[in-house]
Design a protein around this motif. Structure first.
Motif, short mmCIF file in Angstrom:
data_model
loop_
_atom_site.label_atom_id
_atom_site.label_comp_id
_atom_site.label_asym_id
_atom_site.label_seq_id
_atom_site.Cartn_x
_atom_site.Cartn_y
_atom_site.Cartn_z
N LYS A 61 13.27 -3.28 17.15
CA LYS A 61 14.48 -3.19 16.33
C LYS A 61 14.51 -4.34 15.34
O LYS A 61 14.41 -5.50 15.75
N PRO A 62 14.63 -4.04 14.04
CA PRO A 62 14.54 -2.70 13.46
C PRO A 62 13.11 -2.16 13.57
O PRO A 62 12.17 -2.94 13.65
N ASP A 63 12.98 -0.85 13.55
CA ASP A 63 11.66 -0.24 13.72
C ASP A 63 10.87 -0.15 12.42
O ASP A 63 9.73 0.30 12.40
N SER A 64 11.50 -0.57 11.30
CA SER A 64 10.81 -0.57 10.01
C SER A 64 11.31 -1.73 9.17
O SER A 64 12.42 -2.25 9.40
N VAL A 65 10.50 -2.15 8.21
CA VAL A 65 10.86 -3.27 7.33
C VAL A 65 10.51 -2.91 5.90
O VAL A 65 9.75 -1.96 5.64
N LEU A 66 11.06 -3.68 4.96
CA LEU A 66 10.73 -3.52 3.55
C LEU A 66 9.66 -4.54 3.17
O LEU A 66 9.82 -5.74 3.44
N ILE A 67 8.57 -4.06 2.60
CA ILE A 67 7.55 -4.96 2.11
C ILE A 67 7.51 -4.87 0.58
O ILE A 67 7.85 -3.85 0.00
N SER A 68 7.14 -5.96 -0.04
CA SER A 68 7.00 -5.97 -1.49
C SER A 68 5.61 -6.45 -1.86
O SER A 68 5.00 -7.24 -1.12
N GLY A 69 5.10 -5.97 -2.98
CA GLY A 69 3.78 -6.35 -3.43
C GLY A 69 3.34 -5.47 -4.58
O GLY A 69 4.09 -4.58 -5.02
N PRO A 70 2.13 -5.69 -5.07
CA PRO A 70 1.61 -4.86 -6.16
C PRO A 70 1.52 -3.40 -5.72
O PRO A 70 1.13 -3.10 -4.61
N SER A 71 1.89 -2.51 -6.61
CA SER A 71 1.90 -1.08 -6.27
C SER A 71 0.53 -0.61 -5.81
O SER A 71 0.42 0.19 -4.89
N GLY A 72 -0.52 -1.10 -6.45
CA GLY A 72 -1.87 -0.67 -6.07
C GLY A 72 -2.25 -1.11 -4.68
O GLY A 72 -2.91 -0.38 -3.93
N SER A 73 -1.80 -2.31 -4.28
CA SER A 73 -2.14 -2.84 -2.95
C SER A 73 -1.35 -2.15 -1.84
O SER A 73 -1.86 -1.97 -0.72
N PRO A 94 4.45 -14.27 -13.10
CA PRO A 94 5.86 -13.85 -13.06
C PRO A 94 6.21 -13.20 -11.72
O PRO A 94 5.37 -12.55 -11.10
N GLU A 95 7.47 -13.38 -11.29
CA GLU A 95 7.90 -12.82 -10.00
C GLU A 95 7.90 -11.30 -9.99
O GLU A 95 7.86 -10.68 -8.93
N SER A 96 7.95 -10.68 -11.15
CA SER A 96 8.01 -9.22 -11.23
C SER A 96 6.64 -8.56 -11.19
O SER A 96 6.52 -7.34 -11.28
N ALA A 97 5.57 -9.35 -11.06
CA ALA A 97 4.22 -8.79 -11.09
C ALA A 97 3.31 -9.57 -10.16
O ALA A 97 3.65 -10.66 -9.69
N ALA A 98 2.16 -8.99 -9.88
CA ALA A 98 1.14 -9.65 -9.05
C ALA A 98 -0.22 -9.28 -9.59
O ALA A 98 -0.41 -8.21 -10.19
N LEU A 99 -1.19 -10.15 -9.36
CA LEU A 99 -2.55 -9.90 -9.85
C LEU A 99 -3.18 -8.70 -9.17
O LEU A 99 -3.05 -8.52 -7.96
N SER A 100 -3.86 -7.88 -9.94
CA SER A 100 -4.65 -6.80 -9.35
C SER A 100 -5.86 -7.40 -8.65
O SER A 100 -6.33 -8.50 -9.01
#
Length: 316
Positions: A164-176, A51-57
């Motif tokens: 620029k920009p000096d920061s970005v948004l990353i997405s992934g498993p909370s543990g990783s 599912p798009e809302s989760a990732a494997l540990s």
């Protein structure tokens, strides 16, 4: 003539012998490999339709071992073409639990389904398969430029590289993502640079469990200028000296050399500096102080003092 006749007979016998030997070998192989054998197999577990809302540990099982009973040809086939166990994650996963368990019977069914026909499978290396998933989270991290830049003689960067920009948004498993605080760009490589650099570059999201990066590109800018070396001889001022103490400095002036861009060269004079020694920070054992610039132009760099320390004598 006789020689050729006997030679032909001899060659015929050899050919027949080799033919019978070949046929016997084929027959032996067919007989041998038609029998059933039991061999240990290793299958890779492939997690599909996550599912798009989760990732494997990262700690989930990647392989499973078991004993397979089949004829020799099938054993040989699966030794070369390693079996894979496909696991449809979306069939078992629910967000409330954050993971799921595949029972031994279900696991046996999944392993069996990876073979062309029903074969005897036993002795699974695990009794059940525990699958854990982490929720996908967003995190803002600073971008660091990964550079390999050389400059033409006399040219240097005026300031640090700007992103620029000096920061970005990353997405992934909370543990990783827990320990990720920065992310690098792809390599920025230039040779013999003498002009300003401005380049759009991808942000690298290889590894570390990162699923996506937004934005995927940033712009890096580096101001480059031609530099020259300048030198001044400056008098030393003593600060934080108690009123009841009189000292003599040796020497009483210090030579400073530094690099400055050619365009700023004419704007700098000895009045642009104030060189001091802090009496409260003196070395009391050897009676010396270290010079420091309390005032200096903003864009100079690589400042060198000569001498690097100032001796002093106290008069009471």
């Amino acid at each position: 003539m006789k020689k050729d006749f006997f030679k032909n007979i001899k060659n015929t016998k050899v050919k027949r012998f080799l033919l019978f030997l070949f046929l016997a070998t084929i027959f032996w192989v067919l007989t041998k490999f038609s029998r059933e054998f039991t061999a240990t197999m290793v299958a890779k577990i492939e997690y599909e339709n996550i599912p798009e809302s989760a990732a494997l540990s990262i700690n989930n099982e990647k392989e499973i071992t078991f004993d397979l009973t089949a004829n020799g040809f099938e054993i040989l086939f699966y030794k070369f073409k390693k079996p894979k166990v496909s696991l449809e994650v979306s069939q078992y996963y629910t967000e409330e639990k954050g993971g799921f368990t595949i029972s031994k019977n279900e696991l046996m069914r999944l392993v069996s389904s990876s073979f062309n026909r029903n074969l005897a499978i036993k002795n699974l290396s695990i009794d059940e398969l525990n699958v854990k998933l982490d929720p996908i989270v967003l995190k803002k991290v600073r971008v660091i430029a990964k550079t390999d830049i050389t400059f033409k003689d006399g040219f240097k960067p005026e300031d640090s590289i700007q992103i620029k920009p000096d920061s970005v948004l990353i997405s992934g498993p909370s543990g990783s993502l827990k320990n990720i605080t920065t992310i690098e760009t792809e390599l920025i490589s230039f040779r013999n640079v003498e002009k300003n650099i401005s380049k759009e570059i991808n942000v690298s999201n290889v590894g570390n469990g990162i699923v996506s990066v937004t934005p995927k590109k940033v712009t890096v800018h580096l101001t480059v200028a031609e530099f020259s070396q300048e030198q001044f001889i400056l008098p030393v001022e003593v600060i934080n000296l108690p009123p009841n103490i009189d000292i003599k400095l040796v020497p009483q002036s210090v030579s400073i050399s530094f690099d400055v861009s050619v365009k700023d060269f004419t704007e700098i004079s000895s009045e642009s500096f104030r060189l001091v020694c802090d009496y409260s920070q003196r070395n009391q054992e050897d009676n010396f102080m270290l010079p420091l610039l309390e005032k200096k132009p903003e864009h100079i760099r690589n400042v060198v003092f000569e001498p690097k320390k100032i001796d002093f004598f106290i008069f009471k």
